[in-house]
Enzyme design. Structure first.
Site, short mmCIF file in Angstrom:
data_model
loop_
_atom_site.label_atom_id
_atom_site.label_comp_id
_atom_site.label_asym_id
_atom_site.label_seq_id
_atom_site.Cartn_x
_atom_site.Cartn_y
_atom_site.Cartn_z
N HIS A 1 -5.64 -9.58 -0.07
CA HIS A 1 -6.81 -10.41 -0.38
C HIS A 1 -7.06 -10.48 -1.88
O HIS A 1 -7.37 -11.53 -2.43
CB HIS A 1 -8.06 -9.86 0.33
CG HIS A 1 -9.24 -10.77 0.16
ND1 HIS A 1 -10.11 -10.65 -0.91
CD2 HIS A 1 -9.66 -11.83 0.87
CE1 HIS A 1 -11.02 -11.59 -0.82
NE2 HIS A 1 -10.78 -12.33 0.25
N GLU B 1 0.63 8.99 -1.89
CA GLU B 1 1.84 9.40 -1.18
C GLU B 1 3.08 9.26 -2.09
O GLU B 1 4.01 10.06 -2.01
CB GLU B 1 1.99 8.61 0.12
CG GLU B 1 0.79 8.87 1.04
CD GLU B 1 0.94 8.37 2.46
OE1 GLU B 1 1.92 7.64 2.73
OE2 GLU B 1 0.09 8.73 3.30
N LYS C 1 -6.37 -20.84 -2.70
CA LYS C 1 -5.73 -19.62 -3.18
C LYS C 1 -4.22 -19.81 -3.35
O LYS C 1 -3.58 -19.09 -4.11
CB LYS C 1 -6.04 -18.46 -2.23
CG LYS C 1 -7.52 -18.09 -2.26
CD LYS C 1 -7.89 -17.11 -1.17
CE LYS C 1 -9.39 -16.76 -1.26
NZ LYS C 1 -9.83 -15.91 -0.13
#
Lengths: 338, 338, 338, 338
Positions: free
Chosen positions: C269, C112, C310
């Site tokens: 993620h 896009e 993380k």
């Protein structure tokens, strides 16, 4: 079908031709660019062409400008958490400058608005342990901490107030209504000479004689105080029937009516319900996170209200799906700033 | 660092050792398996070990069983949409069999509960055009359609009712309170011999003398009817101050108190607020879609209520984040079925 | 207990004493006041003390300033809808001025972003009928309309591009990787002399040699084009294994690592997963509407990522629960404006 | 206007006449009543007439029955958290009995499905401290705990697997594709004789030769393992281009195509995108919590997909706005139980 035929058929659907009128004149999607020197007005305008909820907010600003130009009566509905948070300062601004005309809220907003004139709320943390906070006497609302001594200050404020109202009841043999109760709260702030009263929307509603309603008046600390008061004075009463006439008549008497609803719950419903009597509001702006999918009043979108006759089908209207602290200051900056 | 050292260090963090106690006895995650012959009881039990909200629902069922075993007084709070939807049938069941002890709701639930004894609501569509529906006189609540003639039936019902109450007021010189108003609505269903009255929780609350509160009593069609009634009978009044004493005293008088709250808004708040006076509820189950992030009462989680002293820190409690129609029948099946 | 005793006990809990340290120095809740002359800097600062998500946004701005001061490598993750909306312009700004260092996205954002250099997207309406739009060849994403001819332009762009890549594969006997594919897309914009290429983040990532990843590279129109291309050229391949090494090594090689994630899905993620190898990111800002309650990656809050290693437990981190178009321009204005 | 006139006008709008056709035959809103002896089949049927999302679930069951009767090819898309939770058992059931025909997922679902054959996941708590959990080596996904040793077991499993694939690559000079990679994972479970393999959908997809795709194959622990593997074997590659041809051709070759999408992200998009090539799916069921308001793929409703040609305008379709663990077992019980 042969493979080639399949591919050709697939191409037809993937590259389906446009039959629409060319859309050439339509606004193009374009977010704010920080390349140029910063301009807050351009920044605000860019919301309209950013898409998704930014566009909804941009539309809300446009509608709110038109409401004012058309001299519509603006009915501001807001839930308790607006008073807890810094949205309060913007509501006070709108009230002080009579930029809204009728207000409906949950009682938590009123009591917290008054308490803040006595002692501040402070920044806390969403993840603080409830158990630990309770042990320390700190109440949490989202990431805002409200040390419990605020309620002792409020009790002090309310006791004089309720005593005064009760004397009035005994004198006049009249039972006070909800609108009058809220008005007298503003009056009481003056009588008790609260130093920071000019930060309060309850005070400004009183001062500017803006009708201010609270249908579930006892559903909060105000109710707690009345509980204790009535233990000694059981004949003290508050009428809840007059307000429906007053609020409805205000809607009926507005040549043009605008709804500005922050959050859901009773305030949003009460204002929309009043609009029903005049066959719908002419303008409506909702700012909330409620979900349509659950059939709740909180999540009911504009189009649902149209089916009930609460908003006119031809009304200028928009729902901004947002947590209000993120957008209300921007909205006021765009639509109500001097 | 050399590449090898980096890799080794990375391995240490990726394969970080477990220092926790072995967790051997902990419940394992396992959803229902359809391999065996179907058993509804096993099916229900499997929710507990399915994870995410299924587990929350499983916990809610366990807590509700314990509430009953411990003979806690159950305060059921529910919003208007519970009456609109088929959750109503389950609330009627709980009320009829006295499985809950005190109820608090929004007036929409009560009026729709009564209307359904006169004429049904029907299945509609979320995406129906509000404009078209208004033209046809059909009100939409989510995917439920309520043809507007239901309100003409309701007006008829209410007119006799309000006339009766007004006579009472004139006779006794007493202003009716909210709990008594709701009780008399149940009584009226009997007086008017509504054929389907036994499907109604308002009726069963009356019949079983369960205290039933509606703090924002006029925020709905009941208010609309009172608006018209008061235009001719302005001296008709309703007191809103007694209910706070009654509701709070019920909480104070409960040896053990349990909160079962469907949806947010005033009902959830009113019940939790009453629990504050007794230093918190002993059990609490919330079923709603409210978001903590916005600091609203609707979204306030259990742990926030603990900070306020509305739920005990050691209470058995759970929030099921779900739209109630999806889970309440399951919940009743698991916890309250005969 | 006598009534008096009960009342006294209730007073103790309602007016529970504060045992907390006085909180005197804590920031007070105060929203922006429009009384004074407007100052955008004060306006932005007021977010921090407004409460709820406004405060979260204020914190995000503070953290982002510190990230930059500490020269942390900023890994920007964003979903496809950021490219669809005007958030694209802000991402282009950050990319052009190298204010972020590594990017991960969904392929929709890239395609896009390129298409917008050929033909604009336009403002539409959330409630437009899908059927009618399909008949007219207009695709809808929220309230943004994308006439389908945009994909014919894009096909033209992609065909030359894929032909070029395929020649390269045949020459070098090397299979292109994902990072290289995205880089070559930017290169192609230059080769094809797209007039508006400087509005594009894909172009600036190429120009500034910022590593730009797209793990699900074929999950969009790019995949559609490759489908058709492979029908004639089945031996054209794209390797998906090299990127995991490159992205992970970038995280390992960053002295300090910062995560800035807009939306959920694979980009969020992928960046968090890379951070695991270095025992967690030092800074993390999430902006999304995902719900923790469902156990999804999209809704996983900071604290969940800490459990996985993380994000470091001591990292400066915040989640802003907001639809990005409402807040990202404000965030950039506060943290990255010149 | 006189007061009387105003009141009359108000009555007209409040009691607006119904002009709609009588709606007599329409389904009435009625929830399950526990008065009668419990019947699970009646219980399930009652969802259809309960309103709100219960009705959506009831419709989903009806559509799923018709899909099967019409022998539509069912494309099941699901996100990683479905594998984490007990929804896995239902997916395994559907896969084992070939009740779905093509599957698309996030890699987290596959790796957790395999890990559960080695060691279980356990019930945890949403509010556990991330810091404390990390110190103990316990990963949290919502209220599910995954002790980190599970990943050491998985590494062991993967190392043999990757070694085998790499030998294959060297022998055949062929680079493995995504579908083949997932198939070989199932094969590997057989080779390594995992005792609990029959609980796994990855195994049953292999055993039953159901095409099973994972477009972002390396976005999870599988990627972590490949990172370490490639450090020693950089020439190991995985092709990501073939799957788009395979998945799209499966959609093109289906006489009737049905979408069953749990959650959002890549799986939902990939399946809908494949349907575009055949001018839309004939049936579509979405179960997720995504919000339309943000223009994300996750929240895109059916009607948005219709505008893109991904679902036919005349398709039987429904979106159930729900967290999947609450409803998927009910859905399977209603539509796929033997």
């Amino acid at each position: 079908m042969t493979a080639d035929k399949t591919t050709n058929k697939a191409k037809k659907t993937v590259f389906k031709e446009v039959r629409a009128p060319p859309l050439e004149g339509w606004p193009q999607i374009k977010g704010y660019s920080f390349e140029e020197e910063f301009s807050f007005d351009k920044f605000l305008k860019s919301y309209l062409t950013t898409g998704f909820q930014a566009t909804q907010l941009g539309i809300a600003i446009e509608i709110a400008k038109e409401m004012q130009k058309e001299q519509a009566k603006i009915f501001l509905a807001f839930t308790s958490n607006m008073g807890t948070s810094g949205v309060r300062e913007q509501i006070s601004y709108l009230t002080k400058h009579k930029k809204v005309h009728t207000m409906v809220t949950s009682v938590g907003a009123i009591e917290e608005d008054i308490i803040k004139c006595l002692k501040p709320f402070v920044l806390g943390d969403f993840r603080a342990s409830g158990k630990m906070l309770r042990e320390q006497g700190i109440n949490r609302t989202g990431n805002i901490f409200i040390p419990n001594d605020r309620y002792a200050f409020f009790e002090h404020f309310m006791n004089s107030f309720l005593q005064r109202l009760y004397e009035l009841q005994k004198q006049t043999k009249q039972i006070i209504g909800i609108k009058e109760f809220v008005y007298e709260l503003g009056h009481e702030m003056e009588l008790q000479k609260l130093e920071k009263k000019e930060e309060s929307f309850t005070y400004w509603a009183y001062k500017n004689k803006l009708p201010f309603f609270c249908p579930a008046l006892l559903d909060g600390s105000v109710g707690d105080m009345i509980y204790f008061f009535k233990k000694n004075n059981p004949s003290f009463k508050i009428d809840t029937s007059d307000y429906i006439v007053q609020l409805t008549d205000l809607a009926l008497d507005s040549e043009k009516m605008a709804i500005l609803a922050l959050g859901g719950s009773v305030p949003k419903h009460a204002v929309a319900n009043a609009a029903l009597f005049r066959d719908g509001a002419d303008y409506a702006i909702y700012i909330n996170t409620g979900l349509e999918m659950e059939g709740s009043n909180a999540g009911a979108p504009i189009d649902e209200a149209i089916s009930w006759g609460k908003i006119k089908a031809e009304a200028k209207s928009v729902k901004v799906e947002a947590e209000a602290t993120l957008v209300f200051a921007l909205f006021v900056a765009g639509a109500f700033r001097k």
